[in-house]
Write a protein that holds these residues in place. Structure first.
Motif, PDB file in Angstrom:
ATOM      1  N   ARG A 232       0.446  -1.093  -0.157  1.00 56.77           N
ATOM      2  CA  ARG A 232       0.120   0.015  -0.108  1.00 56.77           C
ATOM      3  C   ARG A 232       0.855   1.108   0.035  1.00 56.77           C
ATOM      4  O   ARG A 232       2.082   1.585   0.807  1.00 56.77           O
ATOM      5  N   GLY A 233       0.256   2.554  -0.265  1.00 59.57           N
ATOM      6  CA  GLY A 233       1.179   3.443  -0.970  1.00 59.57           C
ATOM      7  C   GLY A 233       2.477   3.097  -2.102  1.00 59.57           C
ATOM      8  O   GLY A 233       3.287   4.175  -2.038  1.00 59.57           O
ATOM      9  N   VAL A 234       2.054   2.352  -2.264  1.00 58.67           N
ATOM     10  CA  VAL A 234       3.728   1.830  -3.927  1.00 58.67           C
ATOM     11  C   VAL A 234       2.981   3.489  -4.571  1.00 58.67           C
ATOM     12  O   VAL A 234       2.452   3.164  -5.431  1.00 58.67           O
ATOM     13  N   ASP A 235       3.883   3.955  -4.876  1.00 56.02           N
ATOM     14  CA  ASP A 235       3.832   5.000  -5.999  1.00 56.02           C
ATOM     15  C   ASP A 235       4.551   4.470  -7.525  1.00 56.02           C
ATOM     16  O   ASP A 235       4.220   5.013  -8.127  1.00 56.02           O
ATOM     17  N   ALA A 236       5.892   3.552  -7.166  1.00 59.29           N
ATOM     18  CA  ALA A 236       6.210   3.599  -8.411  1.00 59.29           C
ATOM     19  C   ALA A 236       7.316   1.595  -8.277  1.00 59.29           C
ATOM     20  O   ALA A 236       7.043   1.351  -6.921  1.00 59.29           O
ATOM     21  N   VAL A 237       7.201   1.529  -9.268  1.00 60.96           N
ATOM     22  CA  VAL A 237       8.403  -0.300  -8.996  1.00 60.96           C
ATOM     23  C   VAL A 237       9.442   0.019  -9.827  1.00 60.96           C
ATOM     24  O   VAL A 237       9.803   0.846 -10.965  1.00 60.96           O
ATOM     25  N   LEU A 238      10.390  -0.936  -9.477  1.00 63.05           N
ATOM     26  CA  LEU A 238      11.852  -0.867 -10.331  1.00 63.05           C
ATOM     27  C   LEU A 238      11.675  -1.703 -10.894  1.00 63.05           C
ATOM     28  O   LEU A 238      12.521  -2.890  -9.888  1.00 63.05           O
ATOM     29  N   THR A 239      12.397  -3.030 -11.990  1.00 67.05           N
ATOM     30  CA  THR A 239      11.857  -3.586 -12.488  1.00 67.05           C
ATOM     31  C   THR A 239      13.313  -3.509 -13.559  1.00 67.05           C
ATOM     32  O   THR A 239      13.480  -2.393 -14.651  1.00 67.05           O
ATOM     33  N   THR A 240      13.570  -4.971 -13.746  1.00 65.04           N
ATOM     34  CA  THR A 240      14.556  -5.505 -15.283  1.00 65.04           C
ATOM     35  C   THR A 240      13.347  -6.196 -15.891  1.00 65.04           C
ATOM     36  O   THR A 240      13.913  -7.726 -16.155  1.00 65.04           O
ATOM     37  N   PRO A 241      12.842  -5.543 -17.213  1.00 66.88           N
ATOM     38  CA  PRO A 241      11.508  -6.455 -17.213  1.00 66.88           C
ATOM     39  C   PRO A 241      12.610  -7.267 -18.859  1.00 66.88           C
ATOM     40  O   PRO A 241      12.481  -8.294 -18.863  1.00 66.88           O
ATOM     41  N   ALA A 242      13.897  -7.153 -18.580  1.00 67.86           N
ATOM     42  CA  ALA A 242      14.294  -7.622 -20.134  1.00 67.86           C
ATOM     43  C   ALA A 242      15.102  -8.642 -19.592  1.00 67.86           C
ATOM     44  O   ALA A 242      14.904  -9.849 -20.278  1.00 67.86           O
ATOM     45  N   HIS A 243      16.142  -8.708 -18.523  1.00 69.79           N
ATOM     46  CA  HIS A 243      16.564  -9.637 -18.392  1.00 69.79           C
ATOM     47  C   HIS A 243      16.832  -9.544 -16.781  1.00 69.79           C
ATOM     48  O   HIS A 243      17.258  -8.483 -16.448  1.00 69.79           O
TER      49      HIS A 243
END
Length: 460
Positions: A232-243
């Motif tokens: 709850r309260g998450v404003d963004a997500v940091l992700t490495t989608p390609a690999h």
């Protein structure tokens, strides 16, 4: 010859270690092949090395007096710079295209406008921003124009700017609400396995970093809409989608759609770290997530893996509404990479040299990956290798009953730098599989065979 003798004498090169061919080592050192061949021949004659047809040149299997005296305290693993580096995240720096980079620098300098030597634009040189917008559209499917591209000095610099933007928004929300409750709830979700210093950048800005679980289909982005308390309260997500780093999974199409749907519905942002996006081996590259919604994704890329981290050249493609906020967070132009390096990279890409270099390195890294898989199948058949479709590293799962820490310690005795998968685990995630993260990008061509031999010796 002196360096090889010392390496054998001190145990940095263990008996049986295969040395590079004279041609390969000569290319790495920038000397004539006969020079290396003569040195090898002398060391064979002295008994330090052996040379057999079909087996190559190896360290002789004989007792060698160590520099450490036999008496005294117990010996410890060598704490000096390791003989072999199989840590993830570093490319083969010996392969930097010096000649073509120098030629590009000369051409760029010859036609550089006078204002290139001034303080310049906070976003970076327009020449490079224009070239990058075209290149990223062509190779990664990124929707960009030069006005939305902001140059920075590395991925961490870009992430720091984004954290400052989120922190500023948090302060504004708290001021409007008259309470700090809403401000404390703000967070950037991260993947359950990743780099700790990326999390540190976010927590230093006062942001929480709840973890999203992973499986063979990548990050479970559907969890963002689950209503779990920690999310709850998450404003963004940091992700490495390609690999995904470090597990190596590509984000499944359904989960790519899920994270974009979450961002649209919740008014959130996706910070896309396009890690190893250009080094895919078994199929065509996976397009950037940013192409699904350019106004909800901050695309972040660098030249650190494709060229060299020492260039300190990275870029962000921002939603239009965020450009002003990021420039304000950036402050002055002192954090912008050198204007001449920017112009050189623009010329390097425009001339086609960048594409040629990436193609060449893709073939080289794929060859190393195949050799790694083949060697482990022969010497450590009970170890499972995963995450090999792209990138500069593989995950080697150890057989049941083995401890990654024990293998890493054994590797240190061999002068081999290794990392365990647990080193990348989020603090809130319970211990999982025992595995190693084996980087095959860093060794030079001449050092690769020896590093692979050393790895095979320490694996169960």
């Amino acid at each position: 010859m002196d360096a090889l003798r010392e390496a054998v004498r001190t145990g940095r090169l263990a008996p049986g270690t295969r040395l590079p061919s004279s041609r390969t080592l000569a290319a790495d050192l920038g000397v004539a092949r006969n020079t290396v061949a003569d040195a090898y021949a002398e060391l064979v004659a002295e008994g330090w090395l052996t040379a057999r047809q079909g087996s190559g040149t190896r360290v002789a299997r004989r007792a060698v007096p160590l520099t450490r005296a036999p008496s005294g305290p117990p010996a410890r693993p060598n704490r000096r710079r390791p003989a072999h580096n199989l840590r993830a995240g570093t490319p083969d720096l010996s392969s930097f295209p010096r000649g073509e980079w120098l030629a590009s620098a000369r051409r760029a300098l010859a036609v550089a406008p006078h204002d290139a030597f001034d303080y310049g634009d906070q976003r970076g040189r327009v020449e490079l921003r224009t070239v990058l917008a075209d290149y990223l559209a062509r190779t990664r499917g990124v929707h960009a124009d030069p006005e939305r591209v902001v140059l920075c000095s590395g991925f961490v610099h870009g992430l720091t700017l984004m954290a400052q933007v989120f922190a500023a928004r948090r302060g504004s929300a708290g001021a409007r609400g008259g309470t700090k409750t809403a401000a404390k709830a703000r967070a950037v979700a991260v993947e359950s396995y990743g780099l700790d210093f990326h999390r540190d950048v976010l927590t230093a800005a006062g942001l929480r970093t709840p973890a999203l679980p992973l499986d063979e289909l990548g990050t479970r982005t559907e969890e963002l809409a689950s209503g779990r308390d920690e999310l709850r309260g998450v404003d963004a997500v940091l992700t490495t989608p390609a690999h995904q780093f470090p597990t190596g999974a590509a984000l499944h199409p359904d989960r790519r759609a899920a994270v974009v749907d979450w961002a649209r519905g919740a008014g959130g942002l996706i910070l896309e770290d396009d890690y190893d996006g250009e080094f895919r081996y078994d199929r065509q590259p996976v397009g950037a997530l940013q192409g699904l919604d350019p106004e909800r994704v901050v695309y972040m890329g660098t030249a650190s893996k494709s060229l060299a981290p020492g260039l300190r050249l990275a870029w962000m493609v921002l939603p239009k509404a965020m450009v002003g906020e990021v420039i304000a967070a950036k402050g002055d132009v002192s954090a912008v990479p050198s204007a001449l390096d920017q112009l050189t990279l623009a010329e390097f890409i425009t001339s086609g040299a960048y594409d040629r270099h990436v193609r060449s390195m893709r073939l080289r890294y794929r060859r190393r990956r195949d050799q790694l898989v083949e060697a482990l199948a022969e010497h450590a058949p009970e170890s499972r290798v995963t995450g090999i479709a792209a990138g500069l590293h593989a995950v080697v799962e150890l057989p049941p009953g083995n401890d990654e820490r024990a293998v890493i310690q054994a590797a240190a005795w061999q002068g081999l730098a290794l990392q365990g998968l647990s080193a990348f685990r989020h603090p809130s995630v319970p211990p999982g599989r025992e595995a190693l993260v084996v980087g095959y990008g860093a060794p030079t061509d001449s050092a690769w065979a020896g590093a692979l031999d050393a790895l095979c010796r320490v694996l169960p």
